[in-house]
Design a protein around this motif. Sequence first.
Motif, mmCIF file in Angstrom:
data_model
loop_
_atom_site.group_PDB
_atom_site.id
_atom_site.type_symbol
_atom_site.label_atom_id
_atom_site.label_comp_id
_atom_site.label_asym_id
_atom_site.label_seq_id
_atom_site.Cartn_x
_atom_site.Cartn_y
_atom_site.Cartn_z
ATOM 1 N N PHE A 86 -25.529 1.773 -43.649
ATOM 2 C CA PHE A 86 -25.069 0.424 -43.313
ATOM 3 C C PHE A 86 -25.162 -0.501 -44.516
ATOM 4 O O PHE A 86 -24.235 -1.264 -44.816
ATOM 5 N N THR A 145 -22.862 2.479 -37.979
ATOM 6 C CA THR A 145 -24.085 2.830 -38.714
ATOM 7 C C THR A 145 -25.284 2.011 -38.253
ATOM 8 O O THR A 145 -26.381 2.554 -38.045
ATOM 9 N N LEU A 163 -19.602 -0.521 -40.073
ATOM 10 C CA LEU A 163 -20.820 -1.332 -39.985
ATOM 11 C C LEU A 163 -21.435 -1.250 -38.588
ATOM 12 O O LEU A 163 -22.650 -1.065 -38.438
#
Length: 380
Positions: free
Chosen positions: A74, A106, A103
């Motif tokens: 991330f 993760t 995003l």
Amino acid sequence: MSVDHPDVPPEVPSDEDLARMDRDELVRLGTKLDGVELVEYPDPWPVKGTRAEKRAERMVAFWFAVSGLTGLAFVVAFIFWPSKYVAPDQDGYFLYSLYTPVLGLTLGIAILALGVGVLNYTRKFIPHEIAVQERHDGGSKDVDIRTVVAQLADTGHRSTIARRPLIKRSLAFGGGVLGLAITVVPLGGLLRNPHAQSSNENGLLHTGWLHHGAEKVFLRRDTGDPSQVELVSPADLDAGSMETVFPFRESERGDHEALLKALNRADNPVMLIRLRPDDAQKVIKHAGQEDFNYGDYYAYTKICSHVGCPTSLYEQRTNRILCPCHQSQFDALQYAKPVFGPATRKLAQLPIKIDPDTGYFISTGDFIEPVGPAYWERKS
């Protein structure tokens, strides 16, 4: 679970005896002083070093490692993934379109994996105790603080986390990277200083009832129109009735924004109760708050001391103040102390009197105790 019991002063060792006690002795003492009876407290792995125990340890470490790796992914994606807008008909749109999903995926997996790891560790390695504890009234003494610290240390010891380096390292990796991932997005604006100066009206140590100089703070009702100010007098309440009130200062009259803020601030609502004459003779007042009421009139915060829900119900026949969220009940005849439900601390009482110039209720000061769920340790 907890039950009420009469306040009986416990036998407390001297400071010298406390200093000589080891952790196990402090744990036993704290259990006794807290009125706790351990019905069951089994060791989840009575035989140490078995294959099943090692397998469970590796499984927990696996989930922590997954959390760390996805949290690291991330951070990398957040910093390096192409995030500048690209039109659908231009080169690079495919990578750009994946930015937000990557995003979310993760970070979501990082949080989920850490939670799964913690749940597995709790199930496999934390003793699943069954205890019964009596409910105590009042704050924490020094002996309570020492024994609670010892009990927390004993909990960590019994969880066997100290002798499981694999789990500790993987937890540090997963939790640390996840913390880094979460703090990548600035959170500074969400922080508040609980130790703000008393002059700071927004500090957590005070509410909107804080006095500024000699200006009077009246009790007003909410009419639905913030600009319409209706103050409250003793004649407005019948015996056995209740009304929700908010703070008002004459300097705020005509200031729509200030009036609206006073009505919307979460820790401002107060429950003004007028007891019936017969019930008023049965009142037990809290030490240090004997003059907080005005005759049969008592004012308590509407913010429940459990998790902050509004205690918006008053049962006239039993003089119980009720919180609808988790069914906590407080006795208005005994300084709003909890008598049922999960709440363990009394409702904060607002000191009130009648303004001799106008005949309306005013507060004589802010609350002198925490409103809602407390964030500091109370000793009195």
